[in-house]
Design a protein around this motif. Structure first.
Motif, short mmCIF file in Angstrom:
data_model
loop_
_atom_site.label_atom_id
_atom_site.label_comp_id
_atom_site.label_asym_id
_atom_site.label_seq_id
_atom_site.Cartn_x
_atom_site.Cartn_y
_atom_site.Cartn_z
N CYS A 143 0.85 -1.11 0.02
CA CYS A 143 -0.05 -0.07 -0.11
C CYS A 143 0.81 1.47 -0.05
O CYS A 143 1.74 1.54 0.85
CB CYS A 143 -0.95 0.05 1.10
SG CYS A 143 -2.04 -1.09 1.26
N ARG A 144 0.64 2.02 -0.92
CA ARG A 144 1.49 3.22 -1.14
C ARG A 144 0.54 4.52 -1.19
O ARG A 144 0.35 5.30 -2.18
CB ARG A 144 2.17 3.26 -2.06
CG ARG A 144 3.27 2.06 -2.21
CD ARG A 144 4.57 2.26 -3.22
NE ARG A 144 5.37 1.22 -3.02
CZ ARG A 144 5.78 0.48 -3.80
NH1 ARG A 144 5.10 0.30 -5.10
NH2 ARG A 144 6.50 -0.53 -3.66
N PRO A 145 -0.09 4.81 0.12
CA PRO A 145 -1.12 6.03 -0.24
C PRO A 145 -0.61 7.39 -0.17
O PRO A 145 -1.24 7.94 -0.66
CB PRO A 145 -1.71 5.79 1.33
CG PRO A 145 -0.94 5.51 1.98
CD PRO A 145 0.01 4.37 1.20
N LEU A 146 0.79 7.39 -0.12
CA LEU A 146 1.40 8.75 -0.16
C LEU A 146 2.21 9.10 -1.62
O LEU A 146 2.99 9.98 -1.71
CB LEU A 146 2.27 9.21 0.99
CG LEU A 146 1.64 8.94 2.18
CD1 LEU A 146 2.62 9.31 3.46
CD2 LEU A 146 0.47 10.31 2.14
N ASP A 147 2.06 8.02 -2.51
CA ASP A 147 2.73 8.12 -3.79
C ASP A 147 2.28 9.19 -4.46
O ASP A 147 3.02 10.13 -5.08
CB ASP A 147 2.52 6.90 -4.58
CG ASP A 147 3.31 5.75 -4.32
OD1 ASP A 147 4.02 5.94 -3.39
OD2 ASP A 147 3.04 4.64 -4.89
N ILE B 299 -2.74 17.37 -3.94
CA ILE B 299 -2.23 18.81 -3.48
C ILE B 299 -3.14 19.54 -4.79
O ILE B 299 -3.02 19.45 -5.78
CB ILE B 299 -0.85 19.15 -3.78
CG1 ILE B 299 -0.12 18.20 -2.63
CG2 ILE B 299 -0.61 20.63 -3.32
CD1 ILE B 299 1.26 18.17 -2.77
N PRO B 300 -4.07 20.36 -4.18
CA PRO B 300 -4.84 21.23 -5.11
C PRO B 300 -3.86 22.03 -5.93
O PRO B 300 -3.00 22.66 -5.44
CB PRO B 300 -5.73 22.24 -4.19
CG PRO B 300 -5.26 21.95 -3.00
CD PRO B 300 -4.30 20.95 -2.76
#
Length: 75
Positions: free
Chosen positions: A38-42, A46-47
């Motif tokens: 799991c790589r949720p921060l890949d 960011i708007p």
């Protein structure tokens, strides 16, 4: 007897991390676990910001701060 000492000593990883990692790799029970990466921060969400609006906002804040400073501090 040595094998049991290795298992019973939780501080062994501090002194011999290679032996602990080798034991983990040999473990059949750990080998049967389902694995999922799991790589949720890949891709952080960011708007996108309009640079012109951001610069105008920064200039407005800076001018308010400069207006609040006494005359000798503005230089």
């Amino acid at each position: 007897m040595r094998h049991q000492e290795v298992i019973a000593n939780p501080f062994l990883m501090l002194t011999q991390p290679d032996s602990i990692l080798a034991a983990v790799e040999r473990s059949e029970r750990l080998g049967h676990l389902k694995r999922r990466v799991c790589r949720p921060l890949d891709r952080p969400l960011i708007p996108k910001i309009n640079q012109a609006e951001l610069s105008a906002y920064d200039d407005a804040i800076d001018s308010e701060v400069e207006a609040d400073l006494p005359d000798e501090e503005q230089a």
